[in-house]
Design an enzyme around this catalytic site. Structure first.
Site, short mmCIF file in Angstrom:
data_model
loop_
_atom_site.label_atom_id
_atom_site.label_comp_id
_atom_site.label_asym_id
_atom_site.label_seq_id
_atom_site.Cartn_x
_atom_site.Cartn_y
_atom_site.Cartn_z
N SER A 42 -6.65 -5.42 7.30
CA SER A 42 -6.93 -6.48 8.27
C SER A 42 -7.56 -5.97 9.56
CB SER A 42 -5.63 -7.23 8.61
OG SER A 42 -4.75 -6.42 9.36
N LYS A 96 -2.40 -5.34 15.06
CA LYS A 96 -3.45 -6.28 15.43
C LYS A 96 -4.01 -5.88 16.79
CE LYS A 96 -2.53 -8.81 11.82
NZ LYS A 96 -3.43 -8.78 10.64
#
Length: 203
Positions: A42, A96
């Site tokens: 991701s 993230k």
């Protein structure tokens, strides 16, 4: 005359240095620094699946070990910080990038960011995309599209919006919403293992 120590007392005395060392290591990993294995793509192309990243757990303040409670005044994360956090959805550990801070007006359209009324600049360089948050460029991937749109909405006090750099293949704040400041475990600042081999690449 002092009584002779029992076998249990002798054993505890022998183990004491080891127990102290373990306690110090556990405190250090919980509150100071740690490393994190990245299971997904991701954050491509910045961080690859299988990488290990080094995490500064003091970046946003000193915490009580194994707790979300801060022992020192909490410091704000910066836009562009790569962070390790607890997912608001199920508590799993995620990696993230912070893209919006408390009070920011944020919008995501086809993977592109708009902050406080201005488009966040994205430019192509040598076949790669670079997104500049607060003037600090980082790689961006849109090969899988831009993912779901989000906003416009204002980030509430004490919260952040986090996204993956691989915008079309990231389960991030567009799905689970804003994350509490206390959920940020620390700032990832380097990749220390890639492809099973030691390396050092700053984030």
């Amino acid at each position: 005359m002092r009584p002779l120590p029992t076998p249990l007392a002798r054993r505890l005395r022998e183990l004491f240095p080891t127990l102290v060392t373990l306690a110090v290591l556990l405190f250090a990993r919980s509150s100071l620094a740690d490393h994190y294995y990245v299971p997904s793509g991701s954050m491509l192309p910045t961080v690859e699946a299988g990488d290990h990243v080094v995490v500064n757990k003091l970046a946003y303040g000193l915490r009580l070990p194994f707790s979300s409670r801060f022992l020192t005044p909490r410091r704000e994360a910066a836009r562009g910080d790569v962070v390790v956090l607890d997912s608001p959805r199920d508590g799993t550990t995620l990696l993230k990038r912070v893209v919006a801070r408390p009070g920011d007006r944020v919008e995501v359209r086809e993977g592109a960011l708009r902050l406080n009324g201005s488009e966040v600049r994205v430019e192509g360089r040598s076949g790669a995309l670079l997104e500049a948050l607060d003037g600090k460029p980082h790689p961006l991937r849109l090969d899988a599209g831009g993912g779901p749109d989000f906003g416009p909405v204002t980030v509430p006090e004490g919260h952040y919006l986090v996204l993956g750099d691989n915008r079309g293949d990231s389960l991030d704040g567009r799905y689970f919403g804003f994350v509490r400041a206390e959920a940020l475990r620390g700032r990832a600042f380097a990749i220390c293992v890639r492809g099973g081999r030691p390396t050092w690449e700053a984030l």
